[in-house]
Design a protein around this motif. Structure first.
Motif, PDB file in Angstrom:
ATOM      1  N   ILE A 167      -1.895 -12.748  -4.997  1.00 23.71           N
ATOM      2  CA  ILE A 167      -0.694 -13.149  -4.263  1.00 23.71           C
ATOM      3  C   ILE A 167       0.408 -12.152  -4.610  1.00 23.71           C
ATOM      4  O   ILE A 167       0.798 -12.035  -5.772  1.00 23.71           O
ATOM      5  CB  ILE A 167      -0.287 -14.592  -4.613  1.00 23.71           C
ATOM      6  N   LEU A 168       0.891 -11.443  -3.597  1.00 21.89           N
ATOM      7  CA  LEU A 168       1.850 -10.360  -3.796  1.00 21.89           C
ATOM      8  C   LEU A 168       3.203 -10.787  -3.237  1.00 21.89           C
ATOM      9  O   LEU A 168       3.363 -10.962  -2.031  1.00 21.89           O
ATOM     10  CB  LEU A 168       1.365  -9.076  -3.125  1.00 21.89           C
ATOM     11  N   LEU A 169       4.175 -10.961  -4.119  1.00 17.42           N
ATOM     12  CA  LEU A 169       5.489 -11.465  -3.758  1.00 17.42           C
ATOM     13  C   LEU A 169       6.489 -10.314  -3.675  1.00 17.42           C
ATOM     14  O   LEU A 169       6.673  -9.583  -4.650  1.00 17.42           O
ATOM     15  CB  LEU A 169       5.953 -12.501  -4.787  1.00 17.42           C
ATOM     16  N   PHE A 170       7.083 -10.145  -2.503  1.00 19.35           N
ATOM     17  CA  PHE A 170       8.050  -9.066  -2.274  1.00 19.35           C
ATOM     18  C   PHE A 170       7.487  -7.742  -2.803  1.00 19.35           C
ATOM     19  O   PHE A 170       8.088  -7.080  -3.640  1.00 19.35           O
ATOM     20  CB  PHE A 170       9.394  -9.413  -2.924  1.00 19.35           C
ATOM     21  N   PRO A 171       6.303  -7.368  -2.300  1.00 19.74           N
ATOM     22  CA  PRO A 171       5.569  -6.244  -2.890  1.00 19.74           C
ATOM     23  C   PRO A 171       6.187  -4.886  -2.599  1.00 19.74           C
ATOM     24  O   PRO A 171       6.592  -4.597  -1.470  1.00 19.74           O
ATOM     25  CB  PRO A 171       4.187  -6.366  -2.239  1.00 19.74           C
ATOM     26  N   THR A 172       6.258  -4.063  -3.617  1.00 19.85           N
ATOM     27  CA  THR A 172       6.650  -2.658  -3.459  1.00 19.85           C
ATOM     28  C   THR A 172       5.392  -1.830  -3.719  1.00 19.85           C
ATOM     29  O   THR A 172       5.113  -1.452  -4.846  1.00 19.85           O
ATOM     30  CB  THR A 172       7.766  -2.272  -4.439  1.00 19.85           C
ATOM     31  N   ILE A 173       4.642  -1.569  -2.655  1.00 18.83           N
ATOM     32  CA  ILE A 173       3.327  -0.942  -2.833  1.00 18.83           C
ATOM     33  C   ILE A 173       3.183   0.378  -2.084  1.00 18.83           C
ATOM     34  O   ILE A 173       2.223   1.113  -2.326  1.00 18.83           O
ATOM     35  CB  ILE A 173       2.201  -1.912  -2.428  1.00 18.83           C
ATOM     36  N   THR A 174       4.096   0.678  -1.147  1.00 21.44           N
ATOM     37  CA  THR A 174       4.054   1.978  -0.468  1.00 21.44           C
ATOM     38  C   THR A 174       5.472   2.497  -0.244  1.00 21.44           C
ATOM     39  O   THR A 174       6.399   1.732   0.004  1.00 21.44           O
ATOM     40  CB  THR A 174       3.356   1.902   0.916  1.00 21.44           C
ATOM     41  N   HIS A 175       5.635   3.803  -0.370  1.00 26.19           N
ATOM     42  CA  HIS A 175       6.858   4.526  -0.003  1.00 26.19           C
ATOM     43  C   HIS A 175       8.125   3.853  -0.531  1.00 26.19           C
ATOM     44  O   HIS A 175       9.078   3.591   0.208  1.00 26.19           O
ATOM     45  CB  HIS A 175       6.940   4.685   1.520  1.00 26.19           C
TER      46      HIS A 175
END
Length: 366
Positions: A167-175
């Motif tokens: 479960i990814l909350l407010f994810p910062t995963i790209t750019h």
């Protein structure tokens, strides 16, 4: 907002580990253990999330009270944010970069699995807890890296437990650097020795300002509730906390760029019946902010379009297609939900966990 004064003898000492144990095992009843493992954002102090995790524990205990499923919940501060010295800090050199944080979290996850699993000489994979990871902000990036490593290790026989959900909350995963805050911080990163100098300045401030007064200043400036104000005070007071946060953020700008994960992470290995149970991709839930200053809307929308199938968009989590389920917040919840919105996010996460468990139960019985 009425100020909450620190009690007499106030100390900014906070917890670096949060654990919520499962209910006792009843005689003669088979149980299934699930480890809910939480990964923080940056600043990586787990105490920011204490109301969230405590609420989640209560909700899961209520909704699964008549079930054989037991939940163990835990989370750790990231390396360099500990306000107390622990042996875990021997894992990496401080201040720790993003790769070091990933390695440390992976080690801590494996330790938690070993703590829960009975030390039986055989059938140990059957007794291992199933794992659901939850990540916030950069913790979501760490989560995907942990899953990627886990899938490779399972294939090679180096790991024998299952990660069944993320479960990814407010994810910062790209750019990350394309977000509004990322654009600003990318410029600040060009200042030589920024993390070191800022750390020294903050340590000087802490040296001359009594801790109780520092707490009052934090309360006044931020208007945070007590748990967050106390955690922020401990963060400022910690030996290298500010330096660690800036050092890690600089590393995030460099590492969090394009979509780097293989198709397997995104559930492209086929339908559940076509994949081996121990190597099937976990169910993934992404909860994006509507206007998140750490996530550019364009990069968010492009990732959703590229990685979410039309069937998932129509039917939601837990259907036959194992692609990620992605939602955009409609409740005006900020990126830093752990300050004032812990309860509402805990309610959403509890429901997603229930759906993930339901999917796994159907798969185990098929």
């Amino acid at each position: 907002m009425e100020s909450v004064r620190p009690p007499s003898g106030f100390s900014a000492e906070i917890k670096n580990v949060l654990r919520y144990s499962a209910r006792p095992i009843l005689d003669g009843i088979e149980t299934e253990d699930i480890l809910v493992f939480f990964i923080t954002g940056n600043p990586g102090l787990i105490s920011y999330y204490e109301p969230f995790l405590a609420t989640l524990k209560s909700l899961l205990s209520t909704s699964f009270s008549s079930s054989s499923t037991r939940f163990h919940i835990c989370g750790f501060s990231l390396a360099g944010f500990d306000t107390l010295k622990t042996q875990d800090e021997m894992i990496c050199t401080l201040p720790a970069g993003l790769q070091d944080q990933i390695l440390r979290i992976e080690i801590l996850l494996h330790k938690e699995v070993r703590l829960i699993r009975p030390p039986l000489p055989s059938n140990r994979s059957e007794m291992a807890p199933k794992v659901i990871l939850i990540g916030h902000s950069v913790g979501s990036f760490i989560l995907l890296e942990i899953i990627s490593r886990h899938l490779m290790n399972v294939k090679s026989g180096r790991e024998d437990f299952q990660i069944v959900g993320g479960i990814l909350l407010f994810p910062t995963i790209t750019h990350l650097s394309k977000s509004s805050s990322g654009l600003v911080f990318s410029k600040l990163c060009r200042i030589p020795h920024l993390a070191l100098v800022a750390g020294i300045l903050v340590r000087t401030l802490v040296f001359v300002v009594p801790i109780a007064i520092l707490y009052e200043i934090v309360k006044l400036v931020t208007a945070f509730p007590m748990h967050a104000a106390k955690t922020t005070t401990a963060f400022i007071q910690s030996p290298i906390g500010v330096r660690q946060a800036l050092h890690l953020a600089k590393d995030e700008m460099l590492m969090i760029t394009g979509d780097k994960w293989q198709e397997e992470i995104w559930g492209a290995t086929g339908k559940p019946k076509e994949a081996e149970q121990d190597t099937a991709s976990p169910q993934l839930v992404f909860y994006w902010g509507k206007e998140d200053h750490w996530v550019a809307n364009q990069t968010r929308d492009e990732l959703i379009a590229a990685r979410t199938s039309q069937s998932i968009k129509r039917t939601g989590l837990g259907r036959e297609n194992r692609g990620p389920y992605m939602l955009i917040d409609q409740d005006s919840i900020p990126h830093s939900f752990c300050i004032d919105h812990s309860e509402v996010i805990a309610e959403k996460v509890q429901q997603w966990i229930k759906e993930i468990v339901d999917v796994e139960t159907r798969r185990d019985s098929s």
